[in-house]
Design an enzyme around this catalytic site. Sequence first.
Site, mmCIF file in Angstrom:
data_model
loop_
_atom_site.group_PDB
_atom_site.id
_atom_site.type_symbol
_atom_site.label_atom_id
_atom_site.label_comp_id
_atom_site.label_asym_id
_atom_site.label_seq_id
_atom_site.Cartn_x
_atom_site.Cartn_y
_atom_site.Cartn_z
ATOM 1 N N CYS A 1 68.354 8.392 38.561
ATOM 2 C CA CYS A 1 69.165 7.226 38.919
ATOM 3 C C CYS A 1 69.504 7.251 40.400
ATOM 4 O O CYS A 1 70.369 8.013 40.837
ATOM 5 C CB CYS A 1 70.446 7.213 38.078
ATOM 6 N N CYS B 1 73.100 6.147 41.212
ATOM 7 C CA CYS B 1 74.122 7.169 40.957
ATOM 8 C C CYS B 1 74.081 8.264 42.017
ATOM 9 O O CYS B 1 75.113 8.704 42.497
ATOM 10 C CB CYS B 1 73.914 7.833 39.593
ATOM 11 N N ASP B 2 72.887 8.731 42.354
ATOM 12 C CA ASP B 2 72.773 9.959 43.150
ATOM 13 C C ASP B 2 72.273 9.771 44.572
ATOM 14 O O ASP B 2 72.343 10.708 45.367
ATOM 15 C CB ASP B 2 71.848 10.957 42.417
#
Length: 320
Positions: free
Chosen positions: A143, A146-147
């Site tokens: 992701c 997200c990261d």
Amino acid sequence: MKQGILPEYDYDVVIIGGGPAGYTAGIYAARAALKTLLIEGEGTVSQITITDIIENYPGIPEGIGGFELMQLFKKQALKFGLEILPKDVNGIKKSSSAQVVWEVTTGGKVFKTLSIIAATGAMWRNLDVPGESEFVGRGVSYCATCDGPFYRNRDVIVVGGGDTAIQEALFLTHFAKKVIVVHRRDRLRAAGMLQERAFAEKKIEFVWNSTVSEITGADFVTGVKVKNVQTGGLSEISADGIFIFVGRLPYTEIFKGLVEMDKTGFIITDENMRTNAAGLFAAGDCRAKLFRQVVTAAGDGANAVHSAELYIDEVKGRTY
Ligand code: NAP
């Protein structure tokens, strides 16, 4: 059961899944005054909610964040009175006393319904190479939204050549110093416009005809070993992170044995979202189809409700 009376049931439709297909089905079913329950997983994250920006959903020319779009779907469904239950489904079966009734179990509670719409979606596919599971959260990610921010001014690798890989590679250029796309062929599967943008982006480099054979590191990822599929040659690429986008697998475990699936586990339907099990319909990414988009999932959801409505009408008109 008395002759001529439909067996007892709680709902006309139970929709399982809270992504674009599920919520569109929810909007259509609730608006059609069908008694409807939408069950969405307690902990599962819908793919769309972690999608940074959706630029091709018609009617929103400026694009919209995935999470934001889902909030709008939900708001619209609630406006029509959709009942929503945030629980994981543990079991589905046909009622032993009445074959037209399905029983959906969540945490010990059983809901009786005349029809079910499976809209459980799909999840990211793993690469299944040494180092992958060991380094999840320590350099391996699925992701970018997200990261990605963890990789400011670092080098990252993206594996895959589809829409997701290229879209996420472009997103990662907002943070990373360099994004190296490792793809197993010599051309991308991604849509033309994404390809053009990626080829024009100076931060993106491509390693063609190559597969990742191992993810290496100590406490954190330090790189990958790659194999050239044409020459068989092995090499190493240093990187601080590796983002894997090599397709999807369906969330269809709870439907196993109830309905026909393809060899990967995607539910097989006809063009009207009917499965081979009477009263069980499927919509969105969990069904076998070529093109998985928010707009196609939404279309599936609407079609599934229409088919369910016809089916329910027919069931209610039967003699028991
Ligand atoms: P996908 O289209 O199935 O692409 C998967 C990619 O991973 C392909 O390039 C494939 O290579 C590669 N791959 C698969 N297994 C591999 C392995 N074991 N090792 C190395 N590479 C591997 O999956 P996706 O990109 O997640 O897209 C899924 C669906 O969502 C598609 O219908 C796509 O159009 C849609 N989507 C659309 C958008 C958008 O419109 N903006 C964004 C994201 C996703 P090959 O090419 O050689 O098969």
